[in-house]
Design an enzyme around this catalytic site. Structure first.
Site, PDB file in Angstrom:
ATOM      1  N   LYS A  34      16.718  44.639   3.599  1.00 40.09           N
ATOM      2  CA  LYS A  34      17.905  44.025   4.206  1.00 40.09           C
ATOM      3  C   LYS A  34      19.099  44.190   3.278  1.00 40.09           C
ATOM      4  O   LYS A  34      18.931  44.438   2.077  1.00 40.09           O
ATOM      5  CB  LYS A  34      17.626  42.542   4.472  1.00 40.09           C
ATOM      6  CG  LYS A  34      17.168  41.784   3.233  1.00 40.09           C
ATOM      7  CD  LYS A  34      16.618  40.412   3.593  1.00 40.09           C
ATOM      8  CE  LYS A  34      16.211  39.662   2.352  1.00 40.09           C
ATOM      9  NZ  LYS A  34      15.568  38.387   2.656  1.00 40.09           N
ATOM     10  N   ARG A 126      14.312  26.983   8.146  1.00 36.13           N
ATOM     11  CA  ARG A 126      15.317  27.988   8.514  1.00 36.13           C
ATOM     12  C   ARG A 126      15.020  28.478   9.931  1.00 36.13           C
ATOM     13  O   ARG A 126      15.873  28.428  10.784  1.00 36.13           O
ATOM     14  CB  ARG A 126      15.290  29.132   7.492  1.00 36.13           C
ATOM     15  CG  ARG A 126      16.391  30.129   7.671  1.00 36.13           C
ATOM     16  CD  ARG A 126      16.603  30.983   6.435  1.00 36.13           C
ATOM     17  NE  ARG A 126      15.527  31.948   6.201  1.00 36.13           N
ATOM     18  CZ  ARG A 126      15.539  32.830   5.200  1.00 36.13           C
ATOM     19  NH1 ARG A 126      16.560  32.864   4.352  1.00 36.13           N
ATOM     20  NH2 ARG A 126      14.545  33.680   5.039  1.00 36.13           N
ATOM     21  N   TYR A 248      46.068  40.501 -15.470  1.00 44.90           N
ATOM     22  CA  TYR A 248      46.720  39.445 -14.681  1.00 44.90           C
ATOM     23  C   TYR A 248      46.606  38.083 -15.352  1.00 44.90           C
ATOM     24  O   TYR A 248      45.538  37.713 -15.835  1.00 44.90           O
ATOM     25  CB  TYR A 248      46.065  39.342 -13.297  1.00 44.90           C
ATOM     26  CG  TYR A 248      46.279  40.551 -12.432  1.00 44.90           C
ATOM     27  CD1 TYR A 248      47.558  40.914 -12.011  1.00 44.90           C
ATOM     28  CD2 TYR A 248      45.200  41.327 -12.016  1.00 44.90           C
ATOM     29  CE1 TYR A 248      47.750  42.030 -11.207  1.00 44.90           C
ATOM     30  CE2 TYR A 248      45.379  42.432 -11.208  1.00 44.90           C
ATOM     31  CZ  TYR A 248      46.658  42.780 -10.806  1.00 44.90           C
ATOM     32  OH  TYR A 248      46.848  43.880 -10.012  1.00 44.90           O
ATOM     33  N   MET A 296      40.771  44.328  -9.205  1.00 40.55           N
ATOM     34  CA  MET A 296      40.060  44.758  -7.999  1.00 40.55           C
ATOM     35  C   MET A 296      39.324  46.086  -8.226  1.00 40.55           C
ATOM     36  O   MET A 296      38.197  46.272  -7.770  1.00 40.55           O
ATOM     37  CB  MET A 296      41.034  44.899  -6.833  1.00 40.55           C
ATOM     38  CG  MET A 296      40.362  45.188  -5.503  1.00 40.55           C
ATOM     39  SD  MET A 296      41.525  45.469  -4.164  1.00 40.55           S
ATOM     40  CE  MET A 296      42.255  43.855  -3.964  1.00 40.55           C
TER      41      MET A 296
HETATM   42  C1  LIG Z   1      14.610  38.112   1.755  1.00 39.75           C
HETATM   43  C2  LIG Z   1      13.267  37.723   2.163  1.00 39.75           C
HETATM   44  C3  LIG Z   1      12.151  38.044   1.366  1.00 39.75           C
HETATM   45  C4  LIG Z   1      12.266  38.596  -0.036  1.00 39.75           C
HETATM   46  O1  LIG Z   1      12.627  37.569  -0.916  1.00 39.75           O
HETATM   47  P1  LIG Z   1      12.753  37.778  -2.502  1.00 39.75           P
HETATM   48  O2  LIG Z   1      13.165  36.457  -3.008  1.00 39.75           O
HETATM   49  O3  LIG Z   1      13.822  38.816  -2.700  1.00 39.75           O
HETATM   50  O4  LIG Z   1      11.435  38.231  -2.998  1.00 39.75           O
HETATM   51  C5  LIG Z   1      10.899  37.788   1.894  1.00 39.75           C
HETATM   52  N1  LIG Z   1      10.745  37.222   3.105  1.00 39.75           N
HETATM   53  C6  LIG Z   1      11.794  36.864   3.884  1.00 39.75           C
HETATM   54  C7  LIG Z   1      11.553  36.223   5.204  1.00 39.75           C
HETATM   55  C8  LIG Z   1      13.084  37.081   3.434  1.00 39.75           C
HETATM   56  O5  LIG Z   1      14.122  36.708   4.190  1.00 39.75           O
END
Ligand SMILES: *Cc1c(COP(=O)(O)O)cnc(C)c1O
Length: 352
Positions: A34, A126, A248, A296
């Protein structure tokens, strides 16, 4: 045009980390890719790991990421970790993306050919079905031949007190006991490192640890290697006198004459602005201070006494004396955030 900053992604580090984590978990891996593979570049990470025997598949957070992953034809399953909207389900299922479901509404909206992983709510709050509801939904999905996996997600697995994590696991096991055998998974990176092998669980989903960054209290468990190194080009070099201010706001006043290199990597590229006045870079094995506010697109670095010239490349962080955890600390943020904020201008390249 040439890029002015570069993130080198190490194929061997990713592969070695996968092997270590899979062996420690006694499970194959779902590699979270992701957010552009935690900033490393989706295509590069998939290319590095798609033929790895310890990798079962890849996980993404959004339908667009699922689409990008499918376009790479990784030859391994893809799991969408968040609930899909009913109108997205058919297209995702056609791409053979495994859907996460956790409510009766989501189950009712599923196309007949969709394969799913049932998400169980055990303490993160969640998404997912609470255990009793998960059993009901799981039995229905199994009967329809659509249930491929069952999983949960840990909220506190990187902490010293693992009692809440064991409780989460127990709730998941209670659900698994009531269902026919399917692929089960729970551990994120913290879970893999702190709990090790979990009998009866088939897969694990380590993210940040796979990219080479274990939580601070678990650093000695496995010799994981950072998979990413950031370098940036020097644009110009000039001297300043005692009493001159830099950048800055004039936040830094020179206490001594020095040579500054202007390095072409700024907060738009992912150098946290909050690290201004705290950060260092590694130069020839030595830590050199960043002067004044990070801009930046650039920052100024004290390179006094060194032969640094325009066009030279400087390591902003890597495996050396300045690591990602240092940068995250100086910026009062986390490794997750620094990685996922690496900008589009940073050229990602796969190296051995
Ligand atoms: C992002 C995520 C992971 C990985 O988590 P880490 O802390 O990076 O190991 C695993 N399972 C789900 C559902 C996630 O959203």
């Amino acid at each position: 045009m040439l890029a002015r900053s570069r993130a080198e992604i190490s194929r061997s580090a990713l592969r070695r980390n996968a092997e270590l984590l899979s062996a420690h978990a006694g499970a194959r891996l779902i590699v979270p890719v992701k957010a552009n593979a935690y900033g490393h570049g989706l295509g590069l990470v998939v290319a590095a790991l798609q033929d790895h025997p310890d990798v079962w598949g890849f996980a993404v957070a959004t339908p667009r990421e699922a689409e990008q992953l499918a376009a790479l034809k990784p030859g391994k399953p893809a799991l969408l970790l968040t609930p899909a909207a009913p109108e997205e389900m058919a297209e995702l299922a056609a791409l053979d993306v495994r859907l996460s479901v956790g409510t009766a509404e989501e189950v009712a909206a599923l196309p007949a050919h969709a394969k799913v992983h049932l998400k169980v709510e055990t303490g993160m709050n969640r998404s997912g079905a609470r255990p009793a509801e998960a059993v009901r939904l799981g039995l229905e999905l199994a009967q329809r031949g659509q249930l491929e996996g069952v999983y949960t997600h840990f909220a506190r697995s990187d902490e010293a007190d693992l009692a809440p994590t064991w409780r989460q696991l127990e709730l998941l096991r209670g659900v698994l006991d009531e269902l026919p055998p399917v692929l089960s998974h729970a551990a994120n990176g913290g879970g893999v490192l702190s709990l090790g092998h979990l009998p009866g669980l088939d897969l694990a989903r380590p993210g940040l640890a796979l990219y080479g960054y274990p939580p601070t209290n678990l650093q000695s468990v496995l010799p994981l290697r950072p998979a990413l190194r950031v370098t940036a080009r020097v644009g110009s070099v000039h001297g300043i006198e005692v009493g001159e201010q830099v950048s800055y706001g004039g936040l830094y006043t020179a206490g001594h004459a020095q040579d500054l290199a202007t390095v072409q990597f700024g907060y738009a590229d992912g150098f946290p602005r909050g690290a201004s006045l705290k950060a260092y870079c590694a130069l020839r094995g030595e830590r050199r201070p960043v002067r004044g506010r990070i801009c930046m697109d650039q920052f100024m670095l004290d390179v006094s006494g060194l032969d640094i010239r325009p066009g030279d490349w400087i390591e902003v962080w890597g495996e050396g004396p300045v690591r990602l955890s240092d940068v995250a600390g100086w910026g009062a943020t986390s490794e997750y955030e620094v990685l996922t904020h690496l900008g589009e201008r940073v050229e990602r390249v796969l190296v051995e």
